[in-house]
Write an enzyme that holds these catalytic residues in place. Structure first.
Site, PDB file in Angstrom:
ATOM      1  CB  VAL A 100      56.287  48.674  37.295  1.00 19.56           C
ATOM      2  CG1 VAL A 100      55.590  48.021  36.116  1.00 19.56           C
ATOM      3  CG2 VAL A 100      55.937  50.154  37.393  1.00 19.56           C
TER       4      VAL A 100
ATOM      5  CG  LEU B 220      27.841  50.974  45.923  1.00 22.55           C
ATOM      6  CD1 LEU B 220      26.605  51.765  46.323  1.00 22.55           C
ATOM      7  CD2 LEU B 220      28.924  51.931  45.440  1.00 22.55           C
TER       8      LEU B 220
ATOM      9  CE1 TYR C 226      34.761  42.298  44.057  1.00 25.80           C
ATOM     10  CE2 TYR C 226      36.033  42.506  42.030  1.00 25.80           C
ATOM     11  CZ  TYR C 226      35.156  43.042  42.956  1.00 25.80           C
ATOM     12  OH  TYR C 226      34.681  44.319  42.780  1.00 25.80           O
TER      13      TYR C 226
ATOM     14  CB  VAL D 123      48.021  50.259  40.897  1.00 32.78           C
ATOM     15  CG1 VAL D 123      47.067  50.795  39.850  1.00 32.78           C
ATOM     16  CG2 VAL D 123      49.441  50.585  40.497  1.00 32.78           C
ATOM     17  CB  VAL D 124      45.390  55.090  41.831  1.00 34.53           C
ATOM     18  CG1 VAL D 124      45.399  56.600  42.016  1.00 34.53           C
ATOM     19  CG2 VAL D 124      45.092  54.722  40.382  1.00 34.53           C
TER      20      VAL D 124
ATOM     21  CD  GLN E  32      36.565  40.016  49.553  1.00 36.42           C
ATOM     22  OE1 GLN E  32      37.424  40.864  49.876  1.00 36.42           O
ATOM     23  NE2 GLN E  32      36.626  39.400  48.398  1.00 36.42           N
TER      24      GLN E  32
HETATM   25  N1  LIG Z   1      36.866  50.197  43.488  1.00 34.21           N
HETATM   26  C1  LIG Z   1      36.740  49.687  42.266  1.00 34.21           C
HETATM   27  O1  LIG Z   1      37.577  49.898  41.387  1.00 34.21           O
HETATM   28  C2  LIG Z   1      35.522  48.833  41.920  1.00 34.21           C
HETATM   29  C3  LIG Z   1      35.412  48.326  40.615  1.00 34.21           C
HETATM   30  C4  LIG Z   1      34.304  47.543  40.289  1.00 34.21           C
HETATM   31  C5  LIG Z   1      33.327  47.300  41.233  1.00 34.21           C
HETATM   32  N2  LIG Z   1      33.467  47.786  42.489  1.00 34.21           N
HETATM   33  C6  LIG Z   1      32.412  47.501  43.461  1.00 34.21           C
HETATM   34  O2  LIG Z   1      31.984  48.719  44.046  1.00 34.21           O
HETATM   35  C7  LIG Z   1      31.615  48.508  45.402  1.00 34.21           C
HETATM   36  C8  LIG Z   1      32.330  49.470  46.314  1.00 34.21           C
HETATM   37  O3  LIG Z   1      33.728  49.265  46.189  1.00 34.21           O
HETATM   38  P1  LIG Z   1      34.783  50.139  47.008  1.00 34.21           P
HETATM   39  O4  LIG Z   1      36.002  50.213  46.190  1.00 34.21           O
HETATM   40  O5  LIG Z   1      34.125  51.385  47.501  1.00 34.21           O
HETATM   41  O6  LIG Z   1      35.096  49.146  48.214  1.00 34.21           O
HETATM   42  P2  LIG Z   1      35.204  49.420  49.773  1.00 34.21           P
HETATM   43  O7  LIG Z   1      35.832  48.211  50.382  1.00 34.21           O
HETATM   44  O8  LIG Z   1      35.824  50.753  50.048  1.00 34.21           O
HETATM   45  O9  LIG Z   1      33.679  49.496  50.208  1.00 34.21           O
HETATM   46  C9  LIG Z   1      32.919  48.366  50.542  1.00 34.21           C
HETATM   47  C10 LIG Z   1      32.153  48.686  51.819  1.00 34.21           C
HETATM   48  O10 LIG Z   1      31.332  47.570  52.121  1.00 34.21           O
HETATM   49  C11 LIG Z   1      31.413  47.327  53.523  1.00 34.21           C
HETATM   50  N3  LIG Z   1      31.138  45.901  53.737  1.00 34.21           N
HETATM   51  C12 LIG Z   1      31.908  44.852  53.332  1.00 34.21           C
HETATM   52  N4  LIG Z   1      31.329  43.703  53.699  1.00 34.21           N
HETATM   53  C13 LIG Z   1      30.171  44.028  54.330  1.00 34.21           C
HETATM   54  C14 LIG Z   1      29.126  43.281  54.928  1.00 34.21           C
HETATM   55  N5  LIG Z   1      29.154  41.935  54.966  1.00 34.21           N
HETATM   56  N6  LIG Z   1      28.084  43.949  55.489  1.00 34.21           N
HETATM   57  C15 LIG Z   1      28.044  45.307  55.486  1.00 34.21           C
HETATM   58  N7  LIG Z   1      28.999  46.066  54.911  1.00 34.21           N
HETATM   59  C16 LIG Z   1      30.044  45.438  54.349  1.00 34.21           C
HETATM   60  C17 LIG Z   1      32.823  47.703  53.913  1.00 34.21           C
HETATM   61  O11 LIG Z   1      32.986  47.992  55.290  1.00 34.21           O
HETATM   62  C18 LIG Z   1      33.066  48.919  53.021  1.00 34.21           C
HETATM   63  O12 LIG Z   1      32.684  50.114  53.680  1.00 34.21           O
HETATM   64  C19 LIG Z   1      31.890  47.038  45.681  1.00 34.21           C
HETATM   65  O13 LIG Z   1      30.676  46.340  45.516  1.00 34.21           O
HETATM   66  C20 LIG Z   1      32.873  46.640  44.607  1.00 34.21           C
HETATM   67  O14 LIG Z   1      32.790  45.271  44.304  1.00 34.21           O
HETATM   68  C21 LIG Z   1      34.537  48.546  42.851  1.00 34.21           C
END
Ligand SMILES: NC(=O)c1ccc[n+]([C@@H]2O[C@H](COP(=O)([O-])OP(=O)(O)OC[C@H]3O[C@@H](n4cnc5c(N)ncnc54)[C@H](O)[C@@H]3O)[C@@H](O)[C@H]2O)c1
Length: 309
Positions: A206, A77, A147, A190-191, A80
């Site tokens: 909005v 997970l 992204y 947004v939430v 960026q």
């Molecule tokens: N939040 C959403 O709505 C959503 C939707 C679709 C996909 N995602 C995917 O789910 C995953 C988690 O998302 P999130 O919302 O929890 O994001 P988040 O930013 O809270 O979590 C990402 C984590 O990755 C860590 N990180 C970032 N770059 C890093 C690196 N180079 N090395 C080690 N750690 C690193 C960050 O410190 C963070 O703790 C991501 O891959 C994101 O693309 C999220």
């Protein structure tokens, strides 16, 4: 459902990853969190987990952790995950999301570990005439942001490692994930932004007409999908969403925001995004259990509590 085996969670200090790490720990699993704390927080990491504070792009470190942890599964997970940051610095976005994912896939070869990858639905499908909504997995992805494209490339490498080395990979294309611990920068930011304004007694803003829709999926449901993926098929792409379109105006209403103020629409924003998750239902037995009418007030209260703590 737990296999009892150790598990690696990259991004385990972030919003979704830490909620997943909590669930694994609660299931009695040994959990190894890999996170560089760039956007995540130490306070999110369960105290029972081993924290490896390192960048996922450090391939040697990833292989070393994989070897020492001996985990048959890597939940990947770390990313960026900020669309605006990706547009401002596309090379950095690609480096973390593509080169970082490659380092994880290479590390998966040490123990032939399964990789469950957090992909993005709305980010990768994009929006174009003729796109079915709710969108099924066989729709052609046409990302509208760096992204979305870098995450899609990560998915592609997952498939490659399956074909080349027999690595089992699941690509979960998530909707807009919301819930406690989320911050304003993610896909459902947004939430958090609206919640903060409501708690401060300020009006919410909005952008555009507020009729733009997203598929808001509660974080506990997303964690359930990751856990199910662990014992699912060896090669799977599945949408994880509710199939329900919720507009920004709906969001404001459900959260109980007073009358919003309006600002010009932001360029590049999708108008509609919603996922057809019937494959996840068929193959993983997964459906979203928490409706926005429940999950949004829960999230508002959690953010209120966190801010007063
Ligand atoms: N939040 C959403 O709505 C959503 C939707 C679709 C996909 N995602 C995917 O789910 C995953 C988690 O998302 P999130 O919302 O929890 O994001 P988040 O930013 O809270 O979590 C990402 C984590 O990755 C860590 N990180 C970032 N770059 C890093 C690196 N180079 N090395 C080690 N750690 C690193 C960050 O410190 C963070 O703790 C991501 O891959 C994101 O693309 C999220």
């Amino acid at each position: 459902m737990g296999s009892g085996a150790p598990a690696i969670v990259t991004g385990g200090a972030g919003f979704i990853g830490s909620t997943l790490a909590d669930a694994l720990v609660a299931d009695g699993r040994e959990v190894h969190v890999i996170d560089d704390l760039s956007t995540g927080h130490l306070r999110n990491v369960p105290s029972e987990a081993f924290l490896h504070e390192v960048d996922i792009r450090d391939g040697a470190a990833m292989a070393d952790i994989a070897e020492r942890a001996g985990a048959p599964v890597i939940f990947h997970l770390a990313a960026q995950a900020d669309v605006r940051k990706a547009i401002a610095d596309p090379a950095f976005d690609a480096d973390v999301n593509i080169a970082g994912t490659l380092a994880i896939l290479e590390a998966s070869r040490v123990n032939n570990a399964r990789v469950v990858f957090a992909a993005t639905g709305g980010g990768s499908y994009g929006e174009y005439p003729g796109l079915a909504i709710p969108t099924p997995e066989n729709a052609e992805p046409r990302p509208m942001s760096h992204y979305g494209q870098s995450k899609l490339a990560g998915e592609g490498y997952c498939g490659l490692y399956g074909r080349l080395y027999g690595i089992a990979t699941t690509r979960l294309r998530l909707g807009n994930v919301y819930g406690p611990r989320q911050d304003p920068h993610g896909e459902a930011g947004v939430v958090a932004i609206f919640s903060g304004r409501i708690i401060d007694g300020e009006p919410v803003t909005v952008f555009g007409d507020g009729l733009q829709t997203r598929d808001y999926v509660y974080v506990d449901d997303v964690v359930d999908a990751f856990l199910r993926a662990e014992s699912g098929p060896d090669d799977l792409t599945a949408n994880i969403g509710t199939g329900r379109e919720v507009s920004v105006l709906d969001l404001a209403r459900i959260l109980g925001a007073p009358d919003p103020t309006f600002a010009p629409a932001r360029t590049g924003e999708l108008q509609r995004s919603c996922l057809d998750a019937s494959r996840a239902a068929e193959v993983l037995g997964w459906t979203a259990a928490v409706a926005v009418d429940d999950g949004l007030p829960r999230t508002l209260e959690a953010i209120r509590e966190a801010r007063s703590a």
